[in-house]
Design a protein around this motif. Sequence first.
Motif, PDB file in Angstrom:
ATOM      1  N   GLN A 110       4.930  28.578   1.991  1.00 16.23           N
ATOM      2  CA  GLN A 110       4.558  29.294   0.766  1.00 16.23           C
ATOM      3  C   GLN A 110       5.763  30.006   0.159  1.00 16.23           C
ATOM      4  O   GLN A 110       5.780  30.292  -1.034  1.00 16.23           O
ATOM      5  CB  GLN A 110       3.451  30.324   1.051  1.00 16.23           C
ATOM      6  CG  GLN A 110       2.159  29.720   1.582  1.00 16.23           C
ATOM      7  CD  GLN A 110       2.121  29.734   3.096  1.00 16.23           C
ATOM      8  OE1 GLN A 110       3.157  29.765   3.759  1.00 16.23           O
ATOM      9  NE2 GLN A 110       0.930  29.713   3.659  1.00 16.23           N
ATOM     10  N   GLN A 111       6.767  30.308   0.996  1.00 17.38           N
ATOM     11  CA  GLN A 111       7.961  30.977   0.504  1.00 17.38           C
ATOM     12  C   GLN A 111       8.957  29.991  -0.088  1.00 17.38           C
ATOM     13  O   GLN A 111      10.026  30.399  -0.557  1.00 17.38           O
ATOM     14  CB  GLN A 111       8.634  31.759   1.656  1.00 17.38           C
ATOM     15  CG  GLN A 111       7.709  32.606   2.493  1.00 17.38           C
ATOM     16  CD  GLN A 111       7.012  33.677   1.687  1.00 17.38           C
ATOM     17  OE1 GLN A 111       7.455  34.030   0.599  1.00 17.38           O
ATOM     18  NE2 GLN A 111       5.905  34.193   2.197  1.00 17.38           N
ATOM     19  N   GLY A 112       8.612  28.708  -0.074  1.00 20.47           N
ATOM     20  CA  GLY A 112       9.544  27.666  -0.484  1.00 20.47           C
ATOM     21  C   GLY A 112      10.046  26.958   0.752  1.00 20.47           C
ATOM     22  O   GLY A 112      10.677  27.588   1.615  1.00 20.47           O
ATOM     23  N   LEU A 113       9.732  25.680   0.872  1.00 16.81           N
ATOM     24  CA  LEU A 113      10.048  24.948   2.101  1.00 16.81           C
ATOM     25  C   LEU A 113      11.542  24.945   2.392  1.00 16.81           C
ATOM     26  O   LEU A 113      11.968  25.144   3.533  1.00 16.81           O
ATOM     27  CB  LEU A 113       9.513  23.514   2.002  1.00 16.81           C
ATOM     28  CG  LEU A 113       9.542  22.687   3.278  1.00 16.81           C
ATOM     29  CD1 LEU A 113       8.753  23.370   4.374  1.00 16.81           C
ATOM     30  CD2 LEU A 113       8.991  21.286   3.018  1.00 16.81           C
ATOM     31  N   ALA A 114      12.358  24.725   1.357  1.00 22.90           N
ATOM     32  CA  ALA A 114      13.804  24.667   1.580  1.00 22.90           C
ATOM     33  C   ALA A 114      14.343  26.019   2.044  1.00 22.90           C
ATOM     34  O   ALA A 114      15.166  26.091   2.965  1.00 22.90           O
ATOM     35  CB  ALA A 114      14.514  24.230   0.302  1.00 22.90           C
TER      36      ALA A 114
END
Length: 296
Positions: A110-114
Amino acid sequence: MSSRTRTLVRAFAVLAVTIGAFAWTGSRVDPDALATSFRGAAPGWWAVAVLLVPVQTILAAERWHHTSRALDVPLSRREAWTEFAAGTAVNQVLPGGVAGDVLRVWRQRQQGLARAMRAALVDRWWGQTVLATAVAGAVVWWPQTASKPAGLLVGVLLATLVVASGWVLPQRAPVVGSVSADLRRTARRSPALLFMLGLTLLAAILGGFAACGLALGHAPGIWLVTAAPLGLLAASVPVSAGGWGLREGSLVAVLPHLGWSPEDALAMSLLFGLSFLAGALPGLVLLALPAPEPVP
């Protein structure tokens, strides 16, 4: 080749490495003497090693928490503790030793996969940096009266260079450049804290080795700061199932130079692996929890 096929090939390769390492190690010991070592092990000291595993998990989760904060990736302390405990348990039951890391990154997507992936990789690299420092110290502290294992200097130099390279790669380097830039970013923000957390974690892990050595009648000594870090380094290479086989093979190759029998070396390594397994597996219960909600 499909992704499923690649996964199966990797799993079989990991199992093959694990079995091959155990086969080599087993050929160096006498089964009867190994059984005698196990029968004489003190269960109380082994229990101490088991109880140290949650301590190690908390320290590792704390480092991940602070690494993520240094990279502006929201991660609460509670999330770090629960997700790391679950990931550590998964690493013990699935081949490769990285499945748990993939899982905790995925549950933080949810925080950004990358961003979540880079934070996890940076956290790992801090751990490898502390371990590489300890391994370099193993060469310095190696007793002058004891012979050195073949290839020790070359292996330690190679490992140190690989870890050091992660800190200096240019940001434009494909894939790994952004991770290297993030490493330098965390070093500017919280260098002392992250290094001390890694050092404390390493001390807790070595405490587990010490307890397993005491279970066999071997008091903590120079072997704890020389051979044990080398065993950890071998186990950290993600080509076997949870480090099994590689850790045992390295310790059976190294500890006899410091006065241990091959059988006691293998017994100690197996006791350590089993203590970590017993201490980490309860973390599987945490997989029943829902993935964390985004931190505002």
